[in-house]
Design a protein around this motif. Structure first.
Motif, PDB file in Angstrom:
ATOM      1  N   SER A 185     -40.247 -84.991   2.532  1.00 39.75           N
ATOM      2  CA  SER A 185     -41.295 -84.750   3.199  1.00 39.75           C
ATOM      3  C   SER A 185     -41.764 -85.565   4.588  1.00 39.75           C
ATOM      4  CB  SER A 185     -42.295 -84.084   2.450  1.00 39.75           C
ATOM      5  OG  SER A 185     -43.278 -84.674   2.091  1.00 39.75           O
ATOM      6  N   ALA A 190     -36.497 -81.189   3.541  1.00 39.24           N
ATOM      7  CA  ALA A 190     -37.132 -80.482   4.440  1.00 39.24           C
ATOM      8  C   ALA A 190     -37.021 -81.353   5.866  1.00 39.24           C
ATOM      9  CB  ALA A 190     -37.898 -81.673   4.436  1.00 39.24           C
ATOM     10  N   TYR A 206     -39.724 -76.701   2.656  1.00 40.28           N
ATOM     11  CA  TYR A 206     -39.298 -77.536   1.864  1.00 40.28           C
ATOM     12  C   TYR A 206     -38.327 -77.136   1.138  1.00 40.28           C
ATOM     13  CZ  TYR A 206     -38.436 -81.204  -1.432  1.00 40.28           C
ATOM     14  OH  TYR A 206     -37.540 -81.767  -1.982  1.00 40.28           O
TER      15      TYR A 206
END
Ligand SMILES: Cc1cc2nc3c(=O)[nH]c(=O)nc-3n(C[C@H](O)[C@H](O)[C@H](O)COP(=O)(O)OP(=O)(O)OC[C@H]3O[C@@H](n4cnc5c(N)ncnc54)[C@H](O)[C@@H]3O)c2cc1C
Length: 326
Positions: free
Chosen positions: A166, A243, A226
């Motif tokens: 992320s 992500a 995600y």
């Protein structure tokens, strides 16, 4: 386990002095390092516990969000600023490990965690990452969890972190401190590909300490997701994770950020796929095209060819969730 010394300095200067000596290692939450010591994968002479340093804060800055290296994975994932400004990071953290582990694991430790390749962990097997020059057991071995991008004949291991995927997507910057002062490293350049030196996971120098990470403000909060595909629903590392973050205006994509986990030696940013999404309308068709672009150059090994299908399907699905199509 080899006997070792333990120290707990209370200033950053004392930590920097201590880690400059050979045989020393930083310990934060200890959830990865202690496992590696118990298995004999690493055997430091001295542990430098950094938990007394004031590096736990999570604060908004003029341009984004600053998160201290000692902020716990659980704290970050539940923090109201993070959930409001960067929900993708919160989602990724919650997909990792277990609540107990997240209560110990720190942001800096998460970035520095080592691969979960079984050949790296098994000290009876060859592994260039653990013992340079010994060979790669995974190359001709059971390589189901291994990489499909950016590998080398020396190493086909993947980076195991969810959080890092992320942060790579969100254009985060790693802040490190060393004897020469502070350095800021773009997250996508922090971890490295294996090349001829798989023993090196990242570009942090031996005498440097991660002090924090910064995420610039963005317009992705409403449309990010995600998605982690794994063998069990919890407490398992990613086979593939994605992500996805989109900035959508009236059904048209203005900006896109995509990164994958479980596929490379580092969080794998999908720049060409991101570019292909700009100006496209939100549709499964656009997402499938981007996924196809993302897979260019992928190479599978004997037991992980399923990732060649799983990865694009996960990209498409993550984009559908991020955009609100599902
Ligand atoms: C059973 C199990 C399941 C797991 N599942 C997942 C998962 O699904 N997804 C996932 O992402 N992770 C998973 N993890 C990994 C977990 O997230 C990491 O172990 C954790 O994030 C490491 O953080 P730590 O603070 O405990 O690091 P430590 O173990 O203390 O340190 C790890 C490394 O980081 C270095 N280090 C620590 N802090 C700093 C710093 N500030 N500057 C420089 N170097 C530093 C240490 O020297 C060491 O080399 C799992 C772990 C276990 C044990």
């Amino acid at each position: 386990m080899k006997q070792f010394q333990y120290m707990r300095p209370s200033t950053q200067q004392a930590v920097l002095e201590a880690i400059n000596k050979p045989g020393t290692k930083i310990i934060a939450g200890g959830t990865n390092l202690v496992d590696l010591m118990k298995r004999g994968v690493t055997a430091p002479d001295k542990l430098v516990d950094i938990n007394h340093l004031p590096l736990k804060s999570i604060a908004a800055t003029k341009t984004g969000l600053h998160i201290g290296a000692l902020a716990l994975n659980s704290t970050v994932s539940e923090n109201s600023l993070v959930m409001q400004k960067q929900p993708l990071l919160s989602m990724a953290l919650k997909a990792g490990a277990s609540p107990q582990l997240r209560n110990m694991a720190t942001v800096g430790g998460n970035m520095m965690q080592r691969t979960r390749c079984t050949y790296f962990y098994d000290i009876t097997m060859p592994c260039n990452k653990r013992e340079p020059g010994s060979g790669c057991g995974a190359l001709e071995g059971y390589n189901r969890m291994h990489s499909i991008f950016g590998a080398s004949p020396q190493c086909i291991a993947v980076h195991p972190s969810d959080m890092c995927v992320s942060l790579a997507a969100l254009d985060a910057v790693v802040i490190v401190s060393g004897h020469k002062g502070e350095r800021r490293i773009p997250f996508t350049e922090f971890h490295r590909l294996p090349g001829d030196h798989p023993e090196m996971d990242n570009h942090l120098a031996k005498d440097e300490l991660i002090t924090g990470v910064e995420i610039p403000d963005n317009n992705f909060a409403k449309n990010s997701y995600y998605l982690k595909v794994r063998d069990r629903q919890s407490y398992a590392f990613a086979l593939v994770s994605v992500a996805a973050a989109l900035d959508i205006d009236n059904g048209t994509i203005k900006q896109a950020r995509l990164a994958m986990g479980g596929v490379a030696h580092k969080p794998w940013r999908l720049i060409d796929a991101e570019k292909a999404l700009i100006g496209k309308s939100v549709s499964e068709e656009s997402f499938k095209q981007a996924a196809e672009i993302a897979m260019q150059g992928a190479k599978a090994y004997e037991y992980n060819s399923f990732k060649l299908k799983l990865a694009p399907a996960t990209i498409t699905e993550a984009l559908k969730h991020a955009s609100g199509l599902v």
